[in-house]
Design a protein around this motif. Structure first.
Motif, mmCIF file in Angstrom:
data_model
loop_
_atom_site.group_PDB
_atom_site.id
_atom_site.type_symbol
_atom_site.label_atom_id
_atom_site.label_comp_id
_atom_site.label_asym_id
_atom_site.label_seq_id
_atom_site.Cartn_x
_atom_site.Cartn_y
_atom_site.Cartn_z
ATOM 1 N N GLN A 11 52.204 30.453 -43.475
ATOM 2 C CA GLN A 11 51.276 29.715 -44.339
ATOM 3 C C GLN A 11 51.378 28.215 -44.069
ATOM 4 O O GLN A 11 50.373 27.509 -44.050
ATOM 5 C CB GLN A 11 51.561 29.999 -45.821
ATOM 6 C CG GLN A 11 50.535 29.298 -46.719
ATOM 7 C CD GLN A 11 50.718 29.574 -48.188
ATOM 8 O OE1 GLN A 11 51.321 30.567 -48.563
ATOM 9 N NE2 GLN A 11 50.195 28.707 -49.030
ATOM 10 N N TYR A 38 49.412 27.587 -41.008
ATOM 11 C CA TYR A 38 47.978 27.686 -41.298
ATOM 12 C C TYR A 38 47.487 26.436 -42.033
ATOM 13 O O TYR A 38 46.454 25.865 -41.670
ATOM 14 C CB TYR A 38 47.723 28.944 -42.135
ATOM 15 C CG TYR A 38 46.374 28.972 -42.807
ATOM 16 C CD1 TYR A 38 45.209 29.120 -42.057
ATOM 17 C CD2 TYR A 38 46.257 28.821 -44.187
ATOM 18 C CE1 TYR A 38 43.964 29.125 -42.674
ATOM 19 C CE2 TYR A 38 45.023 28.827 -44.802
ATOM 20 C CZ TYR A 38 43.876 28.978 -44.044
ATOM 21 O OH TYR A 38 42.661 28.975 -44.660
ATOM 22 N N GLU A 39 48.246 26.003 -43.008
ATOM 23 C CA GLU A 39 47.786 24.860 -43.809
ATOM 24 C C GLU A 39 47.808 23.559 -43.018
ATOM 25 O O GLU A 39 46.898 22.747 -43.134
ATOM 26 C CB GLU A 39 48.623 24.741 -45.087
ATOM 27 C CG GLU A 39 48.192 25.819 -46.065
ATOM 28 C CD GLU A 39 48.934 25.797 -47.378
ATOM 29 O OE1 GLU A 39 49.968 25.114 -47.455
ATOM 30 O OE2 GLU A 39 48.485 26.482 -48.302
ATOM 31 N N PHE A 57 44.935 24.207 -40.111
ATOM 32 C CA PHE A 57 43.540 24.570 -40.371
ATOM 33 C C PHE A 57 43.026 24.209 -41.757
ATOM 34 O O PHE A 57 41.869 23.840 -41.900
ATOM 35 C CB PHE A 57 43.347 26.083 -40.145
ATOM 36 C CG PHE A 57 43.715 26.507 -38.762
ATOM 37 C CD1 PHE A 57 42.832 26.298 -37.708
ATOM 38 C CD2 PHE A 57 44.950 27.078 -38.494
ATOM 39 C CE1 PHE A 57 43.172 26.656 -36.422
ATOM 40 C CE2 PHE A 57 45.298 27.434 -37.203
ATOM 41 C CZ PHE A 57 44.410 27.224 -36.163
ATOM 42 N N ALA A 58 43.838 24.375 -42.787
ATOM 43 C CA ALA A 58 43.311 24.230 -44.153
ATOM 44 C C ALA A 58 43.382 22.798 -44.652
ATOM 45 O O ALA A 58 42.621 22.424 -45.527
ATOM 46 C CB ALA A 58 44.058 25.162 -45.101
ATOM 47 N N GLY A 59 44.300 22.030 -44.124
ATOM 48 C CA GLY A 59 44.513 20.686 -44.669
ATOM 49 C C GLY A 59 43.643 19.643 -43.992
ATOM 50 O O GLY A 59 42.831 19.930 -43.122
ATOM 51 N N PHE A 108 46.910 20.008 -35.621
ATOM 52 C CA PHE A 108 47.065 21.144 -34.710
ATOM 53 C C PHE A 108 48.379 21.067 -33.938
ATOM 54 O O PHE A 108 49.019 22.071 -33.677
ATOM 55 C CB PHE A 108 45.906 21.195 -33.708
ATOM 56 C CG PHE A 108 44.556 21.345 -34.347
ATOM 57 C CD1 PHE A 108 44.225 22.496 -35.036
ATOM 58 C CD2 PHE A 108 43.615 20.336 -34.280
ATOM 59 C CE1 PHE A 108 42.980 22.646 -35.642
ATOM 60 C CE2 PHE A 108 42.370 20.472 -34.869
ATOM 61 C CZ PHE A 108 42.054 21.625 -35.556
#
Lengths: 425, 358
Positions: free
Chosen positions: B313, B316-317, B320-322, B327
């Motif tokens: 997680q 991912y955060e 991609f999510a933040g 990257f």
């Protein structure tokens, strides 16, 4: 042999016909519009755009309705890879500026400036950039909904105009205790939502040079108050402590269920309240309470429609947005979607929202009426290209303080460091 | 009068039953059809053989194996090895541009950032405190989840291996959660455990009173472990059951004749003979545990705070999510996870080899 010859002739004829027809099909422009809905926006746009297509033969518009998460997470990656749509409805207004098509060469700049004024800045991504990059399609304002029936049942008077956050907290606690409603107050789990109250507590968010700082004494004072309210049960823990990361969480369902006395969210919830509360209880919008710094600020926001520079059809894409920006079309969409207009002409003339209860009409008027209270720092924050990073940092670090992983001081120190790291990227 | 077609001699009239005669004739037809099919197949094989013989002459017999491996190699190369290599490049770049060519090279800065800690046991002393919180959460989660899950799987497999009533039904019951989507599992348990969920309704009914399980950090973590064990136990039970059934019965008969106690039989026969299967189960469960993401993300979102935020997680955060999308940092963190997974696999190989070598 004859057969072979006739087949070959037929194939050649088909090929020639294909080549001949190619220019005709190339002139047809298909625009892809990536859209998300808070309520019925995409449906209404799809309907209204039919008229644009009739008036512009050869241009077809495909409205791709996607979840909001796709706009936040997938669209930026698509744009970076050069695979984005032609047009999209976005909320990261300034953050995606590098991909926007400048509409200025294709539209009447005077009309746009006159109609959209300051919201045009939100799409520019910096004070040094000029041009017209997007049409603010729905203006939102944060503010509070209160359950008037619970106040009445509790025999507690609604605090009047100019009431502070402390006044509302005390009143909501009294109502909760008297009626057994489980939650006195809730604020959406969003960095955008707490920015208004933080400004009312004195947060400047930017230094004198216009650089983002996020944390200062005012901001920390509100965070401390916010954490204290979580600890003493004034604010529902479920909203901020029930999630991880920077995930958005609202408390609309708790309010609709009649479990919540005071709910700080925004104008986009009016439609939902109108549809789902019905005559279950009386509710009203009270704008944003005031803070110790004297301000009673909410946050402006919303969504806008932009075209992307990589589109094959810049002229057609700009024409479509210009069509949606025309006063009559904009007014129709605002009325049907029950959104506050950012178009100054439409706002000035007033909007007769369709299918709304008197409570919803009053709520929308209430939100519109709170616009003058919005502090300049709030407008600056909304227009700042790095605001999404700041919202995310706020949610993550304040949540950690609420659940006790960090003290408020540690959380704010981390927030400063996070912002510094984010700005260096 | 029947005549032998080859010798011309008369043969006596057959008194065989008519069915046998038909059967014999059918057999003859089948054999001749098989013969035709074989001939056709060998013709096709010869067609295929020609180019392969030519290839073999050209490449030699050793290199010919690569020709057979090529389709798989291409697929794996494109969808597995190439992304790993790209991940390595991304880990050494900064900024938030997606395309590699637009990203500035920053060397090992992302790794330095992730490993900048005064005390690795205290996430608050680390520059990337969220990474180290995720690392420690994952470590605790994997330890508890794997330990409890393998223990319960073994117990269940032992019970299901006995002659009990409705054994088939119980085997299906324990395997059923494995068939569910992780998000469905998470939503089911969220409905059960939320403030106004099924469990609290039951506790209220009994008079004990409900509790807001998912906003208490310790309880949320404990339920996350429980959910994961519940969802995956069936799979490992099935593997262990297969392992138990592969143990020869005569070993147990010999133990019975020697009057070995049930405990002694379990510790001296079952466990040692089950250890190769157990090793596979342990390593698979460890790797799967480190990769935990979807069910927990849908269940708690990683909260409260960061109480159930695990390493995937975090990746991912960050990636991609933040905002901004880091990257490079996410790629560096994922390489570190890959390193841990490789390490676990090497440990498995080492233990396996040690067992084989005695």
């Amino acid at each position: 042999m004859k057969k072979i010859l006739s087949s070959t002739t037929a194939l050649v004829a088909l090929g020639v016909a294909g080549v001949a027809m190619a220019p005709a099909s190339a002139s047809a422009a298909e625009l892809r519009f990536m859209c998300y809905s808070d309520g019925n926006e995409c449906e209404v746009y799809d309907d209204v755009i039919d008229r644009f297509e009739e008036a512009n033969p050869g241009v077809t518009v495909v409205v791709d309705t996607v979840p909001y998460q796709a706009i936040l997470e997938n669209l930026p990656v698509q744009l970076a890879a050069g695979e984005g749509p032609d047009i999209a409805k976005v909320t990261d207004l300034g953050g995606l500026n590098e991909y926007y098509l400048d509409l200025e060469p294709y539209v009447d700049a005077g009309y746009w400036q006159e109609s959209f004024g300051g919201t045009l800045d939100w799409y520019r991504g910096g004070a040094d950039r000029q041009g017209i990059y997007g049409m603010h399609s729905q203006l939102t304002v944060t503010g509070a909904f209160v359950n008037a029936t619970l106040f009445e049942q509790a025999g507690v008077d609604l605090p009047g105009a100019g009431a502070t956050w402390e006044d509302w907290a005390a009143a909501s606690r009294a109502v909760s205790e008297a009626t057994g409603a489980p939650f006195p107050m809730a604020i959406d789990r969003s960095g955008h939502r707490v920015a208004g109250p933080a400004i009312s507590y004195g947060a400047a968010l930017f230094n004198d040079d216009g650089e983002a700082i996020l944390v200062d004494d005012g901001f920390q004072a509100f965070v401390q108050q916010f954490v204290d309210w979580h600890e003493d049960g004034t604010i529902a823990r479920d909203v901020w402590a029930g999630q991880g990361g920077a995930t958005y969480q609202d408390a609309a369902q708790e309010f609709i269920n009649g479990d919540l006395v005071f709910y700080y969210s925004g104008s986009w919830q009016v439609s939902r309240m109108n549809d789902q509360v019905g005559d279950f209880f009386d509710w009203q919008v009270i704008g944003s309470p005031c803070g110790p710094a004297g301000a009673c600020s909410g946050m402006p926001g919303g969504a806008g429609i932009v075209a992307f520079a990589e589109t094959e059809y810049p002229e057609e894409a700009a024409a479509l947005i210009d069509f949606l920006a025309q006063e009559d079309v904009y007014a129709e969409v605002a009325a049907r979607t029950r959104n506050l207009p950012a178009h100054l002409g439409v706002a000035g003339a007033g909007v007769s929202f369709e299918d709304v209860s008197p409570a919803a009409q009053a709520a929308l008027n209430g939100f519109a009426g709170s616009l003058p209270d919005i502090a300049p720092a709030a407008f600056a924050y909304q227009g700042y290209a790095g605001n999404r990073a700041m919202y995310g940092i706020t949610v993550e670090r304040v949540s950690q303080a609420i659940v006790g992983e960090l003290t408020v001081e540690e959380a704010m120190e981390r927030a400063r460091a996070d912002l510094e790291a984010a700005m260096s990227n | 009068m029947a005549t032998d077609t080859q010798t011309g001699a008369s043969a006596p009239v057959s008194h065989e039953p008519i069915d046998a005669s038909v059967a014999a004739r059918a057999q003859t037809i089948k054999v001749s059809r098989d013969g035709i099919a074989l001939t056709a197949l060998s013709a096709v094989m010869r067609l295929i053989e020609v180019p392969f013989l030519a290839l073999q002459r050209m490449l030699g017999i050793n290199k010919l194996a690569w020709v057979f491996l090529l389709p798989n190699l291409l697929l794996f190369g494109l969808f597995a090895f190439l992304p790993i290599i790209l991940n390595g490049f991304y880990a050494m770049t900064g900024g938030d541009n997606v395309l590699l060519q637009d990203r500035p090279y920053i060397g090992a800065q992302n790794f330095d950032l992730l490993s900048s800690c005064d005390n690795f046991l205290d996430p608050n002393s680390c520059l990337q405190d969220k990474f180290w919180r995720a690392v420690w959460n994952t470590t605790w989660f994997v330890t508890l989840q794997v330990g409890i899950m393998v223990g319960f799987s073994l117990l269940t497999a032992l019970i299901l291996n006995r002659e009990i009533r409705a054994r088939g039904f119980f085997r299906s019951v324990f395997f059923f959660p494995v068939l569910l989507s992780p998000v469905v599992v998470a939503l089911i348990w969220k409905w059960i455990l939320q403030r106004e969920g099924v469990l609290n309704a039951f506790l209220d009914w009994t008079g004990i009173g409900g509790y807001n399980w998912l906003i208490d950090a310790d309880w949320a973590f404990a339920w996350t472990v429980f959910l994961s064990v519940w969802a995956h136990m069936g799979f490992y039970t099935l593997i262990l059951l297969a392992g138990l059934q592969a143990i020869p019965r005569d070993v147990y008969e010999a133990a019975t004749m020697d009057r070995a106690s049930a405990w002694r039989t379990f510790t001296k026969i079952t466990l040692p003979l089950l250890s190769p299967t157990m090793l596979v189960v342990l390593v698979l469960a460890l790797i799967k545990g480190v990769q935990t993401f979807d069910e927990v993300y849908a269940f708690t979102g990683g909260g409260p705070g960061t109480a159930t935020t695990f390493i995937i997680q975090y990746i991912y955060e960050e990636g991609f999510a933040g905002a901004p999308r880091l990257f490079g940092l996410a790629a560096a963190a994922s390489l570190m996870v890959a390193g841990v997974l490789v390490l676990l696999t090497l440990v498995q190989l080492w233990i396996n080899r040690r067992n084989v070598d005695g």
